[in-house]
Every structure is written in C-alpha cells, then in structure tokens.
Design a protein around this motif. Structure first.
Motif: not given
Ligand code: URA
Length: 267
Positions: A95-106, A149-155
């Motif tokens: 509700l307070t976030a501007a975006h859903t920050v999903f994982g990024d990368g390969n 491009t060689k890893c995946y980064i998420c939270n």
C-alpha cells in the motif's frame, strides 16, 4: 435529584469516603475541581481487545502466507510469479510502495544474491539494488567477473518498508514463499546473502551475521536438492563501515573460487 439518589449515584461512581461537607458540585463553583482519587472511576484495562487484535493479526498473517503458498504452487515460470506477486494483496507494505520490486538478472543463474528489502531508489525504479548499495554491489561483483547477466539478484521482501524500517517478522513470513519460489525456479547451486536479515529469514535461524559469515551453509530447495550458501555483510553496512569491506571481499572470492570463476592466483 433527591439526596438518596445523589448518594446512590456517588456509591455507583466508587465514592467511598467523605472529604468535606459540601457536594463537589458546590465546591466546583468557587474552587478548581479536585476529584478525590477514590471517586475516579478507572476503566478496566482493555486486555481483551488487544489480545483479540493480536490474534486477528496473527490469523491474517497465517491466511496471507497460505495464499502466498497457494499462489507459488500454481505458477511455473518466473514471469507468472512476477505477475502473481504484483497482484498479491496480502502484505500491507504494498500500500505504501510505488513499485513491486521483483528479482532481476539471469533466470538460469548459478548464483542468487539475496538482500533484505527495496530502498527508496529501488522503490522508485522497480529493480533491486540500483541505489548506492546497489552500485557498491555491482562494483564488488565486477571485481570477480560477475554482472547481472550472470547472476540473479532479489530481496526477502518485494516492497519497501516505509522509511526503510526493519521488516516485521509477519511481513517476512508472508513474503518468504515468493523468494523461495524464485529460488526453486532458478535452481541455483549457490546463494550469497547480503546482511543478517536475509540469511536469517532464508535459513530460518536467528544468528548474528558475524557468527554466520565465513563458512558454507546449506539451503534446501523444495525438490530436496541443496544450494551452498555464503552469508556476508549488506552493502549498506559496508558503506557505513568500510573497514569491513575486506571481509566481504574474502567472502566474494570464496564464492568465485568455488564457482570456478576466479583461480587461486586472482585471490
Ligand atoms: N537494500 C536491499 O536489501 N535491497 C535492495 O534492493 C536495495 C537496498
């Protein structure tokens, strides 16, 4: 009101002592009103409403986590999962976030880096680790020949906690299935956690990062296979405490050597 009725009213209000011979209604006309302590009706402590609210909150967390688990069981690609997380309404942080920050990368990466939660820059842009911490992380990774491009980064959490506050256990409990599903879908051999909360949430433990780092740990994926885990410091901590960078560097080299990305001569 008859004198008897006034007396009954006093008794009902808890008055059990006479402090003067004038009723307080008379005293009030001339002097500031002082209510004898005994006449103050103390409402009973609202133990029940608080307990009920706590129970309801716990129940809401259990329900939201179950919904998250059901969603995870119903998706089979990262894109489906991303869409499902964006549509999920079981975590109030959204509700307070501007975006859903999903994982990024390969999506086929051998290594997954796991942070805590998006900060202000990530919330604005919608990609993990793009602020100051992210720049430091990118530089550290580049030094061992790893880029996005060689890893995946998420939270652990896909939504920024307001003011970057520490995530609540209930928020972690609800969002953890989404992180675990990402890990299942990517199926990495290695996981590198950034900061104590990420390691503790993922491994379901409660240890300080200084006790956790420096040794390999195991994470069991849902198919029973394991990924080797290294827990290290969060880049935000390194920005505040540059003296610890050498230890993080050692952790990263250990990962890179184990993955065969750098040899002993580079270390
Ligand atoms: N800190 C995190 O833990 N994750 C981010 O994406 C950014 C900062």
């Amino acid at each position: 009101m008859s004198a008897e009725a006034v007396l009954e009213w006093y008794i009902a209000a808890g008055v059990d002592e006479i402090c003067g011979d004038k009723p307080w209604t008379e005293i009030e006309k001339t002097t500031p009103r002082i209510i004898p302590a005994a006449s103050v009706v103390v409402p009973p402590k609202p133990v029940e409403p608080v307990r009920q609210a706590t129970t309801e909150l716990a129940q809401a967390t259990v329900t939201a986590r179950q919904n998250a688990n059901d969603i995870c069981a119903s998706v089979s690609t990262l894109e489906e999962l991303r869409k499902a997380v964006e549509d999920f309404d079981g975590c109030a942080l959204k509700l307070t976030a501007a975006h859903t920050v999903f994982g990024d990368g390969n999506p086929h990466a051998r290594v997954v880096f796991v942070g805590e939660a998006p900060g202000a820059d990530e919330d604005r842009i919608g990609i993990p680790f793009v602020g100051r911490s992210g720049h430091l992380l990118d530089k550290m990774l580049a030094a061992v020949n790893i880029d996005r491009t060689k890893c995946y980064i998420c939270n652990i959490l896909p939504w920024r906690p307001p003011g970057n506050r520490t995530p609540l256990d209930s928020e972690i409990a609800v969002c953890l299935p989404f992180l675990k599903k990402q890990i299942d879908l990517i199926n990495p051999d290695y996981i590198f956690t950034l900061g104590g909360s990420a390691a503790n949430a993922l491994l379901d433990i409660a240890e300080s990062i200084s006790r956790l780092r420096g040794r390999w740990l195991d994470y069991t994926k849902s198919d029973g296979s394991t990924a080797k885990v290294l827990a290290s410091f969060h880049p935000a901590y390194l920005l505040r405490t540059p003296g610890q960078k050498a230890k993080s560097w050692a952790d990263l080299l250990r990962l890179a050597r184990e993955m065969g990305i750098v040899g002993e001569q580079n270390a």
